[in-house]
Design a protein around this motif. Structure first.
Motif, mmCIF file in Angstrom:
data_model
loop_
_atom_site.group_PDB
_atom_site.id
_atom_site.type_symbol
_atom_site.label_atom_id
_atom_site.label_comp_id
_atom_site.label_asym_id
_atom_site.label_seq_id
_atom_site.Cartn_x
_atom_site.Cartn_y
_atom_site.Cartn_z
ATOM 1 N N UNK A 1 0.833 -1.206 0.000
ATOM 2 C CA UNK A 1 0.000 0.000 0.000
ATOM 3 C C UNK A 1 0.866 1.254 0.000
ATOM 4 N N UNK A 2 1.912 1.252 0.820
ATOM 5 C CA UNK A 2 2.784 2.416 0.923
ATOM 6 C C UNK A 2 3.582 2.648 -0.353
ATOM 7 N N UNK A 3 3.880 1.576 -1.085
ATOM 8 C CA UNK A 3 4.563 1.728 -2.374
ATOM 9 C C UNK A 3 3.635 2.392 -3.385
ATOM 10 N N UNK A 4 2.388 1.917 -3.438
ATOM 11 C CA UNK A 4 1.457 2.390 -4.461
ATOM 12 C C UNK A 4 0.891 3.785 -4.191
ATOM 13 N N UNK A 5 0.764 4.154 -2.934
ATOM 14 C CA UNK A 5 0.085 5.398 -2.573
ATOM 15 C C UNK A 5 0.675 6.655 -3.228
ATOM 16 N N UNK A 6 1.998 6.833 -3.277
ATOM 17 C CA UNK A 6 2.528 8.068 -3.875
ATOM 18 C C UNK A 6 2.148 8.262 -5.341
ATOM 19 N N UNK B 1 -0.545 6.551 -6.726
ATOM 20 C CA UNK B 1 -1.994 6.327 -6.823
ATOM 21 C C UNK B 1 -2.697 6.967 -5.628
ATOM 22 N N UNK B 2 -2.592 8.279 -5.471
ATOM 23 C CA UNK B 2 -3.210 8.939 -4.311
ATOM 24 C C UNK B 2 -4.728 8.778 -4.279
ATOM 25 N N UNK B 3 -5.309 8.372 -5.429
ATOM 26 C CA UNK B 3 -6.751 8.136 -5.486
ATOM 27 C C UNK B 3 -7.192 7.037 -4.525
ATOM 28 N N UNK B 4 -6.245 6.208 -4.095
ATOM 29 C CA UNK B 4 -6.597 5.126 -3.167
ATOM 30 C C UNK B 4 -7.170 5.652 -1.865
ATOM 31 N N UNK B 5 -6.831 6.878 -1.506
ATOM 32 C CA UNK B 5 -7.334 7.461 -0.264
ATOM 33 C C UNK B 5 -8.855 7.574 -0.277
ATOM 34 N N UNK B 6 -9.422 7.642 -1.488
ATOM 35 C CA UNK B 6 -10.869 7.798 -1.629
ATOM 36 C C UNK B 6 -11.568 6.483 -1.967
ATOM 37 N N UNK B 7 -10.818 5.384 -1.945
ATOM 38 C CA UNK B 7 -11.392 4.080 -2.250
ATOM 39 C C UNK B 7 -11.545 3.250 -0.980
ATOM 40 N N UNK B 8 -12.349 2.206 -1.072
ATOM 41 C CA UNK B 8 -12.493 1.287 0.057
ATOM 42 C C UNK B 8 -11.273 0.359 0.088
#
Length: 230
Positions: free
Chosen positions: A45-50, A52-59
């Motif tokens: 998750x920490x690799x992808x977040x920078x 794919x910041x859209x993940x913050x708005x996903x379940x």
């Protein structure tokens, strides 16, 4: 109409090594799944977040994982994970299951992937850069040349016979038995290098067998070359 499950390899650690396809599919997916009770604390998750910041708005959903060789306990965790994912697929949602490196190399995801396929759902694996390719690049060395063979070896099992193979040996999952692995490498008179947490902020490079500690983190990978080639 049922949703689709994507098994996405997020690469070895550096967010910039994620593929364009992986980033696109994550952004387009409805549900993000990770193998942990605390999914937002996982390395994947920490690799992808920078990127794919859209993940913050996903379940974000965590599914069970157990670190064991007990076949019954493993099967139980795979079944529970499959049931959780199938529920979202039945709702018509596309699910992205994130895994380190590539989803086809010693990945827990594959066992769930097979179960989902058996249930009749649609699945797709999105390739990621394997850790051993990243480690070789980080060390500015080739893995194999000309007619050399490449052997990928799970080092948490017996490796004595595998070390006799000609060519380059990649030792994965060595951390839990690092001391024993080092003893076997010394016994075989092997030349080895290792990177712990390749591409991550806490990366450590060990340029020789003598430098490799007796204990290391889970994300440690050793490359063994024929004598004198490293």
């Amino acid at each position: 109409m049922s949703g689709k499950l994507y098994g996405i390899g997020v690469g070895p650690g550096d967010p910039e090594l994620m593929t364009l396809k992986a980033v696109r599919v994550i952004k387009e997916s409805d549900i993000i799944v990770l193998p942990s009770e605390n999914p937002k604390e996982t390395v994947a998750y920490k690799i992808a977040l920078p990127v794919c910041p859209e993940m913050k708005n996903k379940e974000i959903v965590g599914v069970p994982i157990v670190m064991t060789k007990d076949a019954d306990k493993l099967e139980e965790s795979y079944t529970k994970s499959t049931q959780i994912i199938a529920k979202y697929l039945d709702e018509g949602k596309n699910v992205a299951y994130l895994t380190l490196g590539d989803a086809t190399i010693y990945a827990t995801y594959v066992y769930i992937h097979k179960k989902i396929l058996d249930l009749g759902y649609e699945t797709e694996i999105v390739s990621g850069i394997p850790s051993f390719c990243s480690v070789a690049a980080r060390l500015n060395m080739s893995l194999v040349e000309r007619s050399e063979m490449l052997h990928i070896i799970p080092a948490s099992y017996q490796i004595e016979e595998a070390l006799k193979l000609s060519g380059t040996k990649v030792l994965m999952k060595a951390a839990s038995k690092m001391k024993e692995v080092k003893e076997q490498l010394k016994k075989a008179n092997s030349t080895a290098v290792m990177i712990e947490n390749c591409g991550m902020p806490n990366e450590k490079v060990y340029n020789s067998l003598d430098e490799i500690p007796d204990s290391s983190g889970y994300y440690s990978l050793i490359i063994v070359k024929d004598k004198g080639e490293v």
